[in-house]
Write an enzyme that holds these catalytic residues in place. Structure first.
Site, PDB file in Angstrom:
ATOM      1  CD  GLU A 167      17.110 -24.010  53.204  1.00 40.66           C
ATOM      2  OE1 GLU A 167      16.553 -23.525  54.208  1.00 40.66           O
ATOM      3  OE2 GLU A 167      17.292 -23.355  52.169  1.00 40.66           O
ATOM      4  CD  GLU A 352      15.353 -23.179  48.653  1.00 40.72           C
ATOM      5  OE1 GLU A 352      15.519 -22.137  49.346  1.00 40.72           O
ATOM      6  OE2 GLU A 352      14.755 -24.190  49.061  1.00 40.72           O
TER       7      GLU A 352
END
Ligand code: IFM
Length: 457
Positions: A167, A352
């Site tokens: 991320e 995720e």
């Protein structure tokens, strides 16, 4: 008759964590401090002054945690490596004891038939490198590639699946723009430079892998579809800006070798020209993409939101998690289809997906978390639906294996399938862990067949 809800036999059923969020013992056995160590120890930066000093004590209890993974039925585990545990100053001197921890972790996973899925960077930059400018210093691409190469050499005979960055959008938006994450900068001018250096670091680390790696390497991005709240041109434009900013900012350079044109619109004069050679470096073919998906955003034009002028509109009738994120599984399908349309049919992993809910008190040794069960159920159904529509999703990693240190929220938000008592370090399977185990055992057959991913379980 074939059961359409059954996942492929080689599907990876996993859970994910990251080093600073679970390991604890951040300075043990010769490790160096990271920016998150400094940040969490700075008064006022985290909820209740929480730090990762102990977290889930996974550094010392990893064997027990691997046993829990096995009990859960996982065949894959995604974790990150703490750069400053391995290289206390971020470059140069190796800390053999730190590296040895990850060797033992990988060996323990493999002994139990669990595939290690390694993230090289999940936000915990060595403090020594931050003192040299961190992600604002162009040299960081080389520091990162050298660190990556060291790990490819040390673990590459056992680890087949690698990702460079987790991320990067969050790392920049919160670390260099809002200042809510380490290193705590808030600068419109710094954010584009940090973004670009993250991308260069990714490119060099992929290049280094090609020179000697025997497995596969990819990148993990967090994606969130943006739907305009109305047909008004200003809302449509705001949604397009928010989409470019969050969803295309990292992927366009990696897949097309160009930053989205809208980045200049968003950052104005702060968005520099970047050299063609950099863009060529960034555009390295990757073997797969990791997608972190939590929610969607319904967007309206909002002049108060910098830098995108795009605000989110709360949806009445929707359920929201403790993070204030709308539960919207259809957004996962939309996102995966958009990815395939825009970037082609690359193998994908959901690296995720999960939810923070306020878990009820433990009763009879059990944690009943029906909202998380429902969240998992509907999102897993969405994954299967995306596969049915032709998307090549090869694995799913629930966030998170354990309740853990949720960055600036400290221990105030619980995402775990497994409850952690942070005083005693006792672990308890929540109902969501039991549910996930059943899903894994049945390869998805218990999820139910057709229907919209949005209808509650
Ligand atoms: O806990 C984080 C993780 O570190 C990165 N992705 C989102 C999670 C939940 O906020």
């Amino acid at each position: 008759m074939t059961d359409d809800s059954i996942f492929p036999a080689d599907f990876f059923w996993g859970a994910a964590t990251s080093a600073y969020q679970i390991e604890g013992s951040p300075l043990a056995d010769g490790a160096g401090p990271s920016i998150w160590h400094r940040f969490s120890h700075t008064p006022g930066r985290t909820h209740s002054g929480d730090t990762g000093d102990t977290a889930c004590d996974h550094y010392r209890r990893y064997e027990m945690d691997i046993a829990l993974m096995q009990r859960l039925g996982l065949n894959a585990y995604r974790f990150s490596i703490s750069w400053s545990r391995v290289l206390p100053e971020g470059r140069g001197r190796l800390n053999a004891q730190g590296l040895n921890f990850y060797e033992r972790l990988v060996d323990g996973l493999l002994r139990r038939g669990i595939e290690p899925f390694v993230t090289l960077y999940h936000w915990d930059l060595p403090l020594a490198l931050d003192e040299l400018g961190g992600w604002l210093n162009r040299d960081i691409a080389h520091w990162f590639a050298d660190y990556a190469q060291l790990l490819y050499r040390a673990l590459g005979d056992r680890v087949r699946l690698w990702t460079t960055l987790n991320e990067p959008w969050v790392a920049v938006a919160e670390g260099y723009l809002s200042g809510l994450h380490a290193p705590g900068h808030a600068s419109l001018a710094e954010a584009p430079r940090a973004t670009h250096n993250f991308l260069r670091a990714h490119g060099l680390a992929v290049q280094a892998y090609r020179a000697e790696g025997r497995g596969q390497i990819g990148l993990v991005v967090n994606l969130e579809p943006k739907y305009p709240v109305s047909a008004k041109p200003e809302d449509q434009e705001a949604a397009a800006r928010a989409h470019a900013y969050m969803n295309r900012q990292y992927l366009d350079p990696v897949f097309f070798g160009a930053h989205p044109r809208r980045m200049r619109e968003i950052f104005g004069a702060h968005w520099p020209e970047f050299a063609d050679a950099d863009m060529r470096l960034i555009r390295q073919p990757i073997d797969f993409l990791g997608v972190n998906y939590y929610t969607r955003s319904v967007v309206r034009h909002d002049p108060a939101i910098v830098p995108t002028y795009a605000g989110s509109v709360r949806q009445s009738g929707s359920r929201y998690t403790e993070m204030g994120w709308e539960v919207y599984p259809q957004g996962l399908i939309d996102t995966l289809l958009w990815l395939c349309n825009r970037y082609g049919t690359i193998p994908l992993y959901i690296t995720e997906n999960g939810a923070a809910f306020a878990d009820p008190p433990i009763t009879d040794g059990r944690v009943h978390d029906p909202l998380r069960v429902d969240y998992l159920h509907r999102h897993l159904r969405a994954v299967r639906e995306a596969q049915r529509q032709g998307v090549d999703v090869r694995g799913y990693f629930a966030w998170s294996l354990l309740d853990n240190f949720e960055w600036s929220y400290g221990y105030g938000k619980r995402f775990g399938l497994i409850h952690v008592d942070f005083t005693t370090q006792r672990r308890i399977f929540k109902d969501s862990a039991r549910f996930y185990r059943e899903v894994i055992q049945a390869r998805g057959a218990v999820l139910g067949q057709q229907g919209s991913a949005d209808s509650p379980a």
